[in-house]
Design a protein around this motif. Structure first.
Motif, PDB file in Angstrom:
ATOM      1  N   THR A  63       0.799  -1.219   0.000  1.00 20.62           N
ATOM      2  CA  THR A  63       0.000   0.000   0.000  1.00 20.62           C
ATOM      3  C   THR A  63       0.833   1.272   0.000  1.00 20.62           C
ATOM      4  O   THR A  63       0.306   2.350  -0.221  1.00 20.62           O
ATOM      5  CB  THR A  63      -0.873   0.048   1.273  1.00 20.62           C
ATOM      6  N   GLY A  64       2.125   1.153   0.299  1.00 20.28           N
ATOM      7  CA  GLY A  64       2.924   2.364   0.406  1.00 20.28           C
ATOM      8  C   GLY A  64       2.606   3.154   1.669  1.00 20.28           C
ATOM      9  O   GLY A  64       2.888   4.344   1.740  1.00 20.28           O
ATOM     10  N   GLN A  65       2.013   2.482   2.640  1.00 25.96           N
ATOM     11  CA  GLN A  65       1.663   3.181   3.869  1.00 25.96           C
ATOM     12  C   GLN A  65       2.283   2.471   5.075  1.00 25.96           C
ATOM     13  O   GLN A  65       2.353   1.244   5.105  1.00 25.96           O
ATOM     14  CB  GLN A  65       0.152   3.240   4.048  1.00 25.96           C
ATOM     15  N   ILE A  66       2.676   3.280   6.036  1.00 22.31           N
ATOM     16  CA  ILE A  66       3.227   2.752   7.272  1.00 22.31           C
ATOM     17  C   ILE A  66       2.562   3.479   8.428  1.00 22.31           C
ATOM     18  O   ILE A  66       2.343   4.689   8.360  1.00 22.31           O
ATOM     19  CB  ILE A  66       4.757   2.953   7.310  1.00 22.31           C
ATOM     20  N   ALA A  67       2.236   2.741   9.457  1.00 23.81           N
ATOM     21  CA  ALA A  67       1.575   3.356  10.611  1.00 23.81           C
ATOM     22  C   ALA A  67       2.556   3.548  11.757  1.00 23.81           C
ATOM     23  O   ALA A  67       3.478   2.759  11.937  1.00 23.81           O
ATOM     24  CB  ALA A  67       0.405   2.485  11.066  1.00 23.81           C
ATOM     25  N   PHE A  68       2.346   4.627  12.485  1.00 25.78           N
ATOM     26  CA  PHE A  68       3.095   4.867  13.705  1.00 25.78           C
ATOM     27  C   PHE A  68       2.076   4.980  14.829  1.00 25.78           C
ATOM     28  O   PHE A  68       1.206   5.848  14.789  1.00 25.78           O
ATOM     29  CB  PHE A  68       3.923   6.148  13.575  1.00 25.78           C
ATOM     30  N   ASN A 118      -4.571  -5.317   6.282  1.00 27.47           N
ATOM     31  CA  ASN A 118      -3.493  -4.776   5.466  1.00 27.47           C
ATOM     32  C   ASN A 118      -3.772  -3.502   4.662  1.00 27.47           C
ATOM     33  O   ASN A 118      -3.815  -3.525   3.455  1.00 27.47           O
ATOM     34  CB  ASN A 118      -2.872  -5.838   4.571  1.00 27.47           C
ATOM     35  N   TYR A 119      -3.909  -2.450   5.398  1.00 27.59           N
ATOM     36  CA  TYR A 119      -3.891  -1.158   4.738  1.00 27.59           C
ATOM     37  C   TYR A 119      -2.537  -0.497   4.938  1.00 27.59           C
ATOM     38  O   TYR A 119      -2.323   0.627   4.503  1.00 27.59           O
ATOM     39  CB  TYR A 119      -5.014  -0.252   5.242  1.00 27.59           C
ATOM     40  N   VAL A 120      -1.655  -1.179   5.643  1.00 34.86           N
ATOM     41  CA  VAL A 120      -0.284  -0.676   5.777  1.00 34.86           C
ATOM     42  C   VAL A 120       0.695  -1.796   5.476  1.00 34.86           C
ATOM     43  O   VAL A 120       0.379  -2.967   5.622  1.00 34.86           O
ATOM     44  CB  VAL A 120       0.015  -0.127   7.192  1.00 34.86           C
ATOM     45  N   ASP A 121       1.887  -1.377   5.086  1.00 34.33           N
ATOM     46  CA  ASP A 121       2.932  -2.349   4.791  1.00 34.33           C
ATOM     47  C   ASP A 121       3.795  -2.628   6.014  1.00 34.33           C
ATOM     48  O   ASP A 121       4.603  -3.566   5.997  1.00 34.33           O
ATOM     49  CB  ASP A 121       3.830  -1.838   3.667  1.00 34.33           C
TER      50      ASP A 121
END
Lengths: 334, 334
Positions: A63-68, A118-121
């Motif tokens: 997704t090209g997204q990463i969560a913090f 999986n909306y984040v990688d």
DNA sequence: GATGGGCGGGGAAACGTTTCCGGGATGTGG
DNA sequence: CCACATCCCGGAAACGTTTCCCCGCCCATC
């Protein structure tokens, strides 16, 4: 408000007079025909095509997204982390999602669970506490996770930690070397991870300097300004011979500064003060507050880099990085 | 690391012995058959199914994500906004994406452009400056946008603004009422939006209090601590009769506090000081700094609420909300 | 008891990509 | 000049959902 739907790769293909496969290849650099690329690009501009990242994500499975995820972005330490994490990730083309979990452990677990949507990688997580359920969840995440904070050794997850024990030791040794003889300590709650570590560090620091620990000079309160001020006032009234105060974070130390002023004691002349976390408060206080930095910015950067390596396919065994603390001496202890 | 792929709705359907349509309906509450729902839920648990938000997004054409773009999350005002935006959005099931654009106007435009990649359902934007290209981009965004900050009246976009002009006026009037006769002003650069507004407000405040403006008491510098301190020192040396300083933000005002202390002037006895933005610095400074709050938290919340309304389908004309400033009086001007 | 209406559920299309596969054109070597 | 390898490009499937459409069942009504 033109309600016309966004152009898709099909429109581009039609305008360029080629197939959608060719368009996709041309756009992703998988074709060697320069003429094709040119025609596709022209068509893209003509119809105003922009790829749908959602469709791409569905197909490519990332997704090209990463969560913090952390407790509260308002906390200076987390803020410093975000400030470094964001550009590091962005340079590699990742977007950053922010999850403030609040003081809610359930919420942290929820974040971990939701990873399988999986909306984040990948995820960078700062857990408040690590429970068995955390460990279990961490063992079976669908995407790479990096944990900032203390983590049991057997959890197979990349881990970046500060060392507030050594940090506290640093502060105490500095005060001792500066000539302080009665070094008081105002800690946060002892049943928190940092509270405990700083307590241990304080004692180690005293021991290293060849001093006895006097329990009368140790107080536990909250990691807050008001609490620090109040506690410092009591402490200094009961023990006027105290000539140094180490606050377990900058807020407590700031509180101590205020208490000292109210009691008419000079800083650093009568009493030296050192805080911890090296927040922006420290540099602008009066007098400027010496403070131990736990390297939040570095931890953020390192966590992001570790995660990027995992996303790049690195499957080396989990890494454990400890960022060393450093003391910034300012006037409050000079 | 079980490399088994995540179960899909198809597996659930197979286990439950129904069609995928029925599974989808059951999960989304579009079926009235309680037995069906029960069977589907059982199957979901059995196979450990978690919906893929990506696939859902592709189909439903919304992502459950909202972006917040600002210059730098390290800025206290933006930080306050995020702290309110995040929970507001989260309560409605939206995730928050953070875009720190840096001081780069191109990057802001990039964010606007990337909206057509539709990985977000909406955007909250704090532009540094609003250029013609911003306006153009804002006119044709694919998703709702709320702008926090000043926006030309003819741009058809929801807009939440502070009123730092009135805020500055508030500060000056307060100082005048407290008895100050020579009220100096240390501003940021005049060619910035806030610099200009606060300058105007300062003059208005003086006028409202029936005072003349003395240009000698006005200085322009950067919105930084060091700059404020340096400038205050010069100003107070040249004009020892100054009995009040208004700093265009808290950092400048903090700098002034330090300068005053160095010059041996008492605050608030000799000189009163007021800052602006009401950051955490203000409450813990010595003496605690009076400061004008521009309602960052409120602006964040309101922006989020406006956006949520748009996402809910509200297509009323764009709204323009101005959050009134408020003065918090602390010891520095008492 | 036949017919009409309603309703629940299954099949299949669609969302917008990427990528596998195969066919035709082109080029090269025998 | 033919055979074979190579290269490009187009067709079509697939990613995992939601939703439209239609079919069949059941019940109610005449």
């Amino acid at each position: 408000m033109s309600q016309r739907r966004r152009p898709t790769i099909h429109e581009v293909a039609k305008v360029a007079g080629v197939s959608i496969s060719s368009v996709s290849r041309a756009l992703n650099g998988n074709t060697s025909n320069a003429d094709m690329v040119a025609r596709v690009n022209a068509a893209v501009r003509e119809v105003g095509y922009v790829p749908s990242v959602v469709a791409q994500s569905l197909k490519t499975r990332h997704t090209g997204q990463i969560a913090f995820a952390m407790e509260d972005i308002g906390n200076a330490a987390y803020l410093e982390m975000v400030r470094r994490i964001q550009p590091t990730l962005r340079d590699e083309g990742y977007r950053l999602l922010l999850h403030s979990t609040g003081a809610d452990v359930e919420d942290e677990l929820g974040v971990l669970a939701s990873l399988s949507q999986n909306y984040v990688d990948g995820l960078i997580l700062c857990p408040l506490r690590v429970t068995d359920r955390h460990v279990e969840a961490l063992r079976q995440t669908a995407v790479p996770v990096v944990v900032i904070g203390l983590l049991p050794d057997d959890v197979p997850v990349d881990n970046v930690r500060a060392d507030s024990r050594v940090g506290a030791q640093l502060a105490v040794q500095h005060l001792a070397e500066a000539g302080a003889r009665r070094i008081a300590f105002i800690d946060g709650p002892l049943d928190t991870v940092p509270g405990r570590a700083r307590y241990d560090g304080y004692r180690m620091g005293l021991a290293a300097a060849g001093r006895e620990t006097d329990d009368a000079l140790i107080r536990f309160t909250d990691f807050r300004f008001d609490a620090g001020r109040q506690t410092a006032r009591e402490l200094l009234t009961e023990h006027p011979d105290v000539d140094a105060v180490f606050g377990a974070n900058d807020l407590i130390a700031m509180g101590a500064l205020h208490a000292l002023r109210e009691l008419g004691r000079d800083v650093p002349g009568d009493v030296r003060v050192v805080g911890m976390d090296d927040t922006p408060l420290a540099a602008t206080s009066f007098p400027p507050l010496s403070s131990v930095s736990l390297g939040s910015a570095d931890r953020g950067r390192i966590a992001a880099e570790l995660l990027l390596r995992r996303l790049d396919g690195d499957d080396a065994p989990p890494e454990r990085v400890t960022v060393p603390p450093s003391l910034t001496v300012r006037e409050s202890s000079r």
